[in-house]
Write a protein that holds these residues in place. Structure first.
Motif, short mmCIF file in Angstrom:
data_model
loop_
_atom_site.label_atom_id
_atom_site.label_comp_id
_atom_site.label_asym_id
_atom_site.label_seq_id
_atom_site.Cartn_x
_atom_site.Cartn_y
_atom_site.Cartn_z
N PRO A 162 45.06 50.92 40.07
CA PRO A 162 43.79 50.27 39.72
C PRO A 162 43.86 48.76 39.88
O PRO A 162 42.88 48.13 40.29
N GLU A 163 45.03 48.16 39.59
CA GLU A 163 45.14 46.70 39.70
C GLU A 163 45.08 46.24 41.16
O GLU A 163 44.58 45.16 41.46
N SER B 226 41.39 46.63 42.16
CA SER B 226 40.62 45.58 41.47
C SER B 226 40.81 44.22 42.14
O SER B 226 39.85 43.47 42.33
N ALA B 227 42.07 43.90 42.52
CA ALA B 227 42.35 42.61 43.16
C ALA B 227 41.65 42.51 44.52
O ALA B 227 41.09 41.46 44.86
N ASN C 188 38.98 44.17 45.49
CA ASN C 188 37.55 44.07 45.27
C ASN C 188 37.14 42.67 44.82
O ASN C 188 36.15 42.11 45.29
N LYS C 189 37.93 42.08 43.92
CA LYS C 189 37.62 40.76 43.38
C LYS C 189 37.72 39.68 44.45
O LYS C 189 36.84 38.82 44.57
#
Length: 407
Positions: free
Chosen positions: A134-135, A138-139, A141-142
């Motif tokens: 997930p991290e 998430s990175a 995507n961010k």
């Protein structure tokens, strides 16, 4: 605390907050400028390897950097170290991602202004039953605003191939088709994709009635026919004993094309050998406003699909393509490598302006009257399209024969 002292304290907090915010904004801008500089180093390194191929050449180093930066976010150990050296990433995955976010945001704002079209889009296409951290998602995507679209390479490879190609075609306004080959390997577990599309009109367009048939001298001295556009006016111009540099701005003055023309056709190879970061910076910094008589051929061609694996290996990025590559930052295990790095690009230059598109996919598997200057591009030349405030090179190429429509 008195009312007066309370107001002073609040004012002090507000001032401190504004100063802190300003400092952070300054740091971000500096990081974006540094990333643009580092990306340009990689662009010229890659060009030096690709120039050995025959014919016209055109690619988007910015697209390649975007895809490999997303991949770099999940690289660890020696794999990450090799990628950082080759790509000139000097600040680690987290800060590199943050700088890409800032640079992509700057490009998107140019698009939103409406003078030109400039689209930068990223996407991840993971195997639907492969668990990615997930991290990591998430990175990505961010920092890269990447869409995540699970597909099934095991049982529906043709469908996955079609959906990825359709996404690329949509983001590039139909200019880049069939980037991904069919079928994809059954052991594919992730495809990372970037698409860049640009369409801008010249700030000073060429008049169609002044476009005439002319000759273009190839490197070997032979001639080809070309439609030569003509325009006279004030442009950014610089010349040395070896090269003439012309800057043609697009509407809005936020992007421009920079052309580099040798003094004769036989000198093109020498010019290519001098295309280094320091020389390019020197040439561009010497540009001044001059009255120039411009003669430029119309041209239109595709470049690709090309696998950039071998050129990147020559530049020192070997581990990411080997079986022992460490991409454990993606899924906690990382038992896979980059199988192919595919790139395809399109460019058209005419009287109105320029249209260019490119896509990259990383497939991972388990006073006085001035002297009139002339810039007659009737021989091979280099050109690039850049964002002016950072100098970021979005597209880079050469024209050896404008009559060629190679694919």
């Amino acid at each position: 605390m008195t009312a007066k002292s309370f107001r002073l304290a609040v004012a002090a907090i507000v001032v401190f907050s504004l100063l802190a915010s300003s400092a952070l904004a300054g740091e971000q801008q500096a990081a974006v400028r540094q990333l643009a500089k580092n990306n340009n180093l990689f662009a010229l390194d890659l060009y030096a390897k690709l120039k050995k191929q025959q014919g016209n050449l055109f690619f988007s180093p910015y697209s390649v950097s975007n895809v490999l930066a997303m991949t770099y976010s999940g690289a660890r150990g020696g794999t990450a170290e090799e990628m950082a050296r080759t790509l000139h990433f000097t600040s680690g995955a987290e800060k590199t991602g943050s700088a890409f976010s800032g640079l992509n945001a700057k490009l998107n704002k140019i698009h939103e202004k409406g003078d030109i079209k400039l689209i930068v889009a990223n996407s991840l296409w993971p195997q639907k039953d492969h668990r990615f951290l997930p991290e990591y998602l998430s990175a990505v995507n961010k920092n890269y605003h990447s869409a995540v679209v699970p597909v099934d390479y095991r049982k529906a490879s043709e469908n996955a191939h079609g959906r990825i190609n359709a996404w690329v075609q949509d983001k590039t306004q139909g200019k880049i088709r069939d980037l991904i080959p069919n079928p994809l390997p059954r052991d594919t577990n992730l495809v990372l994709v970037n698409a860049v599309y640009f369409k801008g009109n010249w700030a000073k367009p060429f008049e169609k009635m002044r476009t005439l048939k002319g000759n273009f001298t190839r490197q070997d001295g032979s001639k080809s026919h070309a439609s030569m556009m003509h325009r006279s006016g004030n442009f950014g111009y610089h010349e040395t004993k070896d090269v003439k540099i012309l800057e043609l701005p697009y509407v809005g003055d936020q992007l421009s094309m920079v052309l580099m023309l040798p003094n004769d056709a036989a000198g093109f190879s020498r010019l290519e050998s001098k295309l280094t970061a320091s020389n390019l910076e020197s040439w561009i910094s010497g540009i001044g406003n001059r009255f120039v008589d411009v003669e430029l051929p119309k041209f239109k061609f595709y470049w690709g699909t090309h696998d950039l694996t071998e050129p990147l290996q020559f530049l020192g990025m070997r581990k990411p393509f080997e079986g022992q590559a460490d991409f454990s930052g993606m899924d906690g295990k990382g038992p896979f490598k980059i199988g192919n790095l595919l790139h395809k690009a399109f460019v058209e230059v005419n009287e109105e302006g320029t249209e260019a598109a490119a896509a990259t996919a990383a497939v991972t598997v388990y006073g006085a009257r001035p002297r009139i200057m002339t810039f007659k591009a009737d021989r091979p030349f280099l050109f690039l399209i850049r964002e002016n405030s950072t100098g970021s090179i979005l597209f880079l190429g050469r024209v050896l024969d404008p009559s060629s429509s190679q694919t």
